[in-house]
Design a protein around this motif. Structure first.
Motif, PDB file in Angstrom:
ATOM      1  N   MET A 206       0.827  -1.207   0.000  1.00 54.75           N
ATOM      2  CA  MET A 206       0.000   0.000   0.000  1.00 54.75           C
ATOM      3  C   MET A 206       0.861   1.256   0.000  1.00 54.75           C
ATOM      4  O   MET A 206       0.542   2.247  -0.666  1.00 54.75           O
ATOM      5  CB  MET A 206      -0.922  -0.004   1.219  1.00 54.75           C
ATOM      6  CG  MET A 206      -1.919  -1.154   1.239  1.00 54.75           C
ATOM      7  SD  MET A 206      -3.105  -1.088  -0.130  1.00 54.75           S
ATOM      8  CE  MET A 206      -4.084   0.340   0.369  1.00 54.75           C
ATOM      9  N   GLU A 207       1.964   1.210   0.745  1.00 53.91           N
ATOM     10  CA  GLU A 207       2.860   2.370   0.778  1.00 53.91           C
ATOM     11  C   GLU A 207       3.461   2.648  -0.594  1.00 53.91           C
ATOM     12  O   GLU A 207       3.737   3.792  -0.944  1.00 53.91           O
ATOM     13  CB  GLU A 207       3.979   2.130   1.796  1.00 53.91           C
ATOM     14  CG  GLU A 207       3.511   2.159   3.244  1.00 53.91           C
ATOM     15  CD  GLU A 207       4.606   1.749   4.213  1.00 53.91           C
ATOM     16  OE1 GLU A 207       5.729   1.441   3.731  1.00 53.91           O
ATOM     17  OE2 GLU A 207       4.355   1.724   5.432  1.00 53.91           O
ATOM     18  N   ARG A 208       3.692   1.599  -1.364  1.00 54.57           N
ATOM     19  CA  ARG A 208       4.241   1.774  -2.714  1.00 54.57           C
ATOM     20  C   ARG A 208       3.163   2.054  -3.749  1.00 54.57           C
ATOM     21  O   ARG A 208       3.456   2.178  -4.933  1.00 54.57           O
ATOM     22  CB  ARG A 208       5.050   0.530  -3.115  1.00 54.57           C
ATOM     23  CG  ARG A 208       6.356   0.399  -2.363  1.00 54.57           C
ATOM     24  CD  ARG A 208       7.223  -0.678  -2.987  1.00 54.57           C
ATOM     25  NE  ARG A 208       6.650  -1.996  -2.837  1.00 54.57           N
ATOM     26  CZ  ARG A 208       6.786  -2.763  -1.776  1.00 54.57           C
ATOM     27  NH1 ARG A 208       7.463  -2.320  -0.731  1.00 54.57           N
ATOM     28  NH2 ARG A 208       6.248  -3.967  -1.719  1.00 54.57           N
ATOM     29  N   GLY A 209       1.901   2.115  -3.299  1.00 57.17           N
ATOM     30  CA  GLY A 209       0.826   2.481  -4.208  1.00 57.17           C
ATOM     31  C   GLY A 209       0.258   1.340  -5.007  1.00 57.17           C
ATOM     32  O   GLY A 209      -0.493   1.566  -5.967  1.00 57.17           O
ATOM     33  N   THR A 211      -2.197  -1.684  -6.110  1.00 58.61           N
ATOM     34  CA  THR A 211      -3.601  -2.045  -5.929  1.00 58.61           C
ATOM     35  C   THR A 211      -3.656  -3.449  -5.341  1.00 58.61           C
ATOM     36  O   THR A 211      -2.954  -4.347  -5.798  1.00 58.61           O
ATOM     37  CB  THR A 211      -4.345  -2.007  -7.271  1.00 58.61           C
ATOM     38  OG1 THR A 211      -4.237  -0.693  -7.818  1.00 58.61           O
ATOM     39  CG2 THR A 211      -5.803  -2.365  -7.092  1.00 58.61           C
ATOM     40  N   ARG A 285      -1.959   4.057 -11.976  1.00 54.78           N
ATOM     41  CA  ARG A 285      -2.235   4.268 -10.555  1.00 54.78           C
ATOM     42  C   ARG A 285      -1.110   3.685  -9.702  1.00 54.78           C
ATOM     43  O   ARG A 285      -0.639   4.311  -8.747  1.00 54.78           O
ATOM     44  CB  ARG A 285      -3.577   3.625 -10.188  1.00 54.78           C
ATOM     45  CG  ARG A 285      -3.987   3.873  -8.743  1.00 54.78           C
ATOM     46  CD  ARG A 285      -5.445   3.523  -8.501  1.00 54.78           C
ATOM     47  NE  ARG A 285      -5.718   2.116  -8.772  1.00 54.78           N
ATOM     48  CZ  ARG A 285      -6.447   1.670  -9.794  1.00 54.78           C
ATOM     49  NH1 ARG A 285      -6.943   2.509 -10.675  1.00 54.78           N
ATOM     50  NH2 ARG A 285      -6.658   0.369  -9.950  1.00 54.78           N
ATOM     51  N   THR A 286      -0.665   2.492 -10.071  1.00 54.52           N
ATOM     52  CA  THR A 286       0.442   1.879  -9.326  1.00 54.52           C
ATOM     53  C   THR A 286       1.732   2.660  -9.512  1.00 54.52           C
ATOM     54  O   THR A 286       2.513   2.850  -8.567  1.00 54.52           O
ATOM     55  CB  THR A 286       0.641   0.417  -9.772  1.00 54.52           C
ATOM     56  OG1 THR A 286      -0.573  -0.286  -9.604  1.00 54.52           O
ATOM     57  CG2 THR A 286       1.730  -0.258  -8.949  1.00 54.52           C
ATOM     58  N   ARG A 288       2.048   5.852 -10.106  1.00 52.99           N
ATOM     59  CA  ARG A 288       1.994   7.076  -9.294  1.00 52.99           C
ATOM     60  C   ARG A 288       2.297   6.765  -7.832  1.00 52.99           C
ATOM     61  O   ARG A 288       3.023   7.506  -7.165  1.00 52.99           O
ATOM     62  CB  ARG A 288       0.624   7.730  -9.429  1.00 52.99           C
ATOM     63  CG  ARG A 288       0.356   8.333 -10.796  1.00 52.99           C
ATOM     64  CD  ARG A 288      -0.951   9.134 -10.806  1.00 52.99           C
ATOM     65  NE  ARG A 288      -1.244   9.627 -12.134  1.00 52.99           N
ATOM     66  CZ  ARG A 288      -2.066   9.049 -13.001  1.00 52.99           C
ATOM     67  NH1 ARG A 288      -2.672   7.917 -12.664  1.00 52.99           N
ATOM     68  NH2 ARG A 288      -2.273   9.570 -14.191  1.00 52.99           N
ATOM     69  N   GLY A 289       1.711   5.688  -7.346  1.00 47.08           N
ATOM     70  CA  GLY A 289       1.983   5.303  -5.955  1.00 47.08           C
ATOM     71  C   GLY A 289       3.438   4.944  -5.739  1.00 47.08           C
ATOM     72  O   GLY A 289       4.043   5.318  -4.728  1.00 47.08           O
ATOM     73  N   SER A 290       4.023   4.206  -6.693  1.00 48.97           N
ATOM     74  CA  SER A 290       5.427   3.806  -6.569  1.00 48.97           C
ATOM     75  C   SER A 290       6.348   5.013  -6.597  1.00 48.97           C
ATOM     76  O   SER A 290       7.313   5.101  -5.833  1.00 48.97           O
ATOM     77  CB  SER A 290       5.796   2.838  -7.696  1.00 48.97           C
ATOM     78  OG  SER A 290       5.052   1.646  -7.608  1.00 48.97           O
ATOM     79  N   ALA A 293       6.195   6.881  -3.429  1.00 51.71           N
ATOM     80  CA  ALA A 293       6.858   6.182  -2.321  1.00 51.71           C
ATOM     81  C   ALA A 293       8.373   6.293  -2.381  1.00 51.71           C
ATOM     82  O   ALA A 293       9.063   5.962  -1.409  1.00 51.71           O
ATOM     83  CB  ALA A 293       6.456   4.705  -2.328  1.00 51.71           C
ATOM     84  N   THR A 551       6.290  14.913  -8.279  1.00 46.30           N
ATOM     85  CA  THR A 551       5.148  14.403  -7.503  1.00 46.30           C
ATOM     86  C   THR A 551       4.340  15.532  -6.919  1.00 46.30           C
ATOM     87  O   THR A 551       4.739  16.682  -6.924  1.00 46.30           O
ATOM     88  CB  THR A 551       5.656  13.476  -6.384  1.00 46.30           C
ATOM     89  OG1 THR A 551       6.604  14.190  -5.569  1.00 46.30           O
ATOM     90  CG2 THR A 551       6.322  12.256  -6.963  1.00 46.30           C
TER      91      THR A 551
END
Length: 551
Positions: A206-209, A211, A285-286, A288-290, A293, A551
């Motif tokens: 979750m911290e790395r974005g 799903t 989406r992943t 962006r999260g990565s 992070a 970011t």
């Protein structure tokens, strides 16, 4: 944040393949996310942590994981956004991951067994129409790949080893594959969903974005309501309330595929992810999260690099302060004449009578003896030279050993200092000391040669009566503090001898002091490592600034 792939060549007149952040001047090259992440990967891979300080091992593992994440996921994704979204089927030992995958595909493609560990070889399955895109990617290069028409286009299903496998290799592979995934399909059971390891792993995802979706496998009918409710509460506690939860009823003892109806909801969900546009949205989406992070991760690594520099500064100060006192004490031993005590005194008394030292000077004060007598004295006095040589070698050996002990005491009290002082054998110490003493003896002999060629009856008579090597022996004994030798040298050579003896003493003291201080050189050389410089973390800090703009 806009994400684009590829890198625009400088000076290109055409439009950029994609940019991120503020618009750049048309005459300048655009910098893409791919550019920044590529530079970040280079700087992270270059990080070295030479000192064994607290956190260094963890930082080294963090560096390796970050490089793997960049290599396996971010860079390939940024380079080619059209590659299928990777859905990793993960979980603990015995959760039924392989059986679930086979059931979703309506075909046995991954070995399922009650023997643990089951998943020895990771398997990635993709739609045949995606083969051209996925072939050659880092993912396919590291696992067994299978094409299957039941996989929706735009996604790839990956059966990973157990997170808690008894095999270290399997656990490491599972961790690496999970960090490179776009989406996690996490499989657990009523008996295992409370384990701490899966939840720690999910928090990292979750911290790395990434799903995440959850599968409660082999759900017992009798306790299904209670287990499902507790699992939903846990998902909320871990800020995963939006994660889909699928329940697969307990089929009891069986072999082969699960009933199609029990996995149909998961199949339908996977098909909603299929297709280029929908899969791309998952990937973005992943990504962006990565990317979001990365800054804390890189910042922590930078702090470890800066901690290495701080430790190196302290170690350098301790190194430079540890040896001057030892060097001063060693010089004092040489200059005080203590080297003449014992063996040198004994040897002098043994050679005095055979060499007829008491008969070597006439009443007029000139050295007495023929060239033949000089050769005889040389032979007798050779033993004196050997004894002086041994005494000088011993003091240098002891001094260097004392120096290393002082260094170890000073450094091992500080973080990172253990093991910095090289281990040296007794034979190596003796060889180094002998080499220094040999040079000292040769320098003394060169002094006598200069006396020999100097104009003066007194000097010429002394050389003839003792020979060059004999006169050198007297000079060496005088230089280490033997009073009878000092007196004889003065009577033989006059002021030349009186001036020469302290010079030779000083040379030995210099050599001993240099031998002591030289023990710091390997330590200082190790501390001069570029990874310990004050600007060693500058590359990572620059990358952090660039990431902040993205970011």
């Amino acid at each position: 944040m806009s994400i684009s792939s590829g890198r625009q060549s400088q000076g290109s007149a055409g439009p950029s393949q994609g940019t991120t952040g503020a618009s750049a001047d048309a005459a300048e090259p655009h910098v893409t996310v791919f550019d920044v992440v590529t530079d970040l990967r280079r700087d992270v891979a270059a990080v070295e942590l030479p000192l064994a300080i607290d956190g260094a091992d963890d930082a080294a593992g963090q560096r390796s994981r970050l490089v793997d994440q960049l290599d396996d996921h971010l860079l390939p994704r940024l380079k080619e956004l059209s590659s299928p979204a990777v859905v990793v089927i993960a979980g603990s030992t015995g959760a039924g991951k392989s059986t679930l995958l086979n059931s979703l595909l309506h075909e046995e493609v991954s070995e399922a067994s009650v023997i643990r560990p089951t998943t020895r070889e990771p398997v990635v399955v993709y739609n045949p129409q995606d083969a051209e895109i996925i072939e050659g990617t880092p993912l396919v290069a590291t696992v067994r790949s299978v094409a299957n028409v039941n996989v929706p286009r735009g996604i790839a299903l990956l059966d990973a080893p157990d997170l808690d496998s008894v095999l270290d290799e399997n656990r490491e592979t599972a961790s690496r594959l999970l960090e490179g995934a776009d989406l996690w399909l996490f499989v657990t059971t009523a008996a295992r969903y409370g384990d701490a390891l899966p939840w720690r792993t999910l928090e990292g995802a979750m911290e790395r974005g990434a799903t995440v979706a959850m599968v409660l496998n082999r759900a017992p009918k009798a306790s299904l309501t209670t287990v499902r409710g507790d699992l939903l509460n846990r998902l909320r506690e871990h800020r995963m309330e939006s994660a889909p939860l699928f329940v697969v009823p307990d089929a009891g003892p069986h072999e082969g595929l699960l009933d199609a109806s029990s996995v149909a909801p998961i199949e339908r969900w996977l098909r909603t992810l299929g297709g280029a546009d929908r899969a791309r949205s998952v990937i973005l989406r992943t990504l962006r999260g990565s990317l979001a992070a990365l800054p804390p991760w890189v910042d922590e690594l930078s702090e470890h690099v800066e901690a290495q520099h701080t430790a190196a500064v302290r170690l350098r100060i301790a190194t430079e302060a540890a040896l001057p006192q030892v060097a001063q004490a060693t010089r004092l031993v040489v200059e005080s004449g203590r080297l003449a005590l014992g063996a040198v005194e004994t040897r002098w008394s043994q050679v005095s009578e055979p060499a007829r030292l008491d008969k070597s000077i006439s009443r007029s004060g000139v050295a007495r003896g023929s060239a033949r007598r000089g050769r005889s004295r040389e032979e007798h006095l050779q033993g004196l030279t050997d004894t002086v040589r041994e005494a000088a070698t011993a003091i240098l050996t002891v001094a260097t050993d004392d120096a290393r002990s002082a260094l170890r005491d000073a450094l091992e009290a500080l973080p990172g200092g253990r093991g910095l002082v090289p281990e040296v054998t007794e034979a190596q110490d003796d060889a180094a000391a002998q080499q220094a003493v040999d040079a000292w003896v040769e320098a003394a002999r060169a002094d006598i040669e200069r006396v020999d060629v100097a104009v003066g009856k007194q000097n010429a008579s002394a050389v003839r009566a003792f020979g060059r090597d004999g006169l050198t022996a007297v000079l060496l004994a005088s230089a280490v503090g033997l009073a009878p030798a000092e007196d004889l040298l003065g009577r033989l050579l006059g002021n030349d001898g009186r001036d020469l003896s302290p010079e030779v003493t000083s040379r030995l003291a210099d050599a001993a002091e240099a031998a002591v201080l030289a023990q710091a050189l390997p330590v200082l050389a190790a501390l001069d490592h570029p990874a310990l410089a004050d600007d060693a973390a500058i590359g990572l800090r620059v990358r952090l600034a660039e990431l902040a703009q993205l970011t």
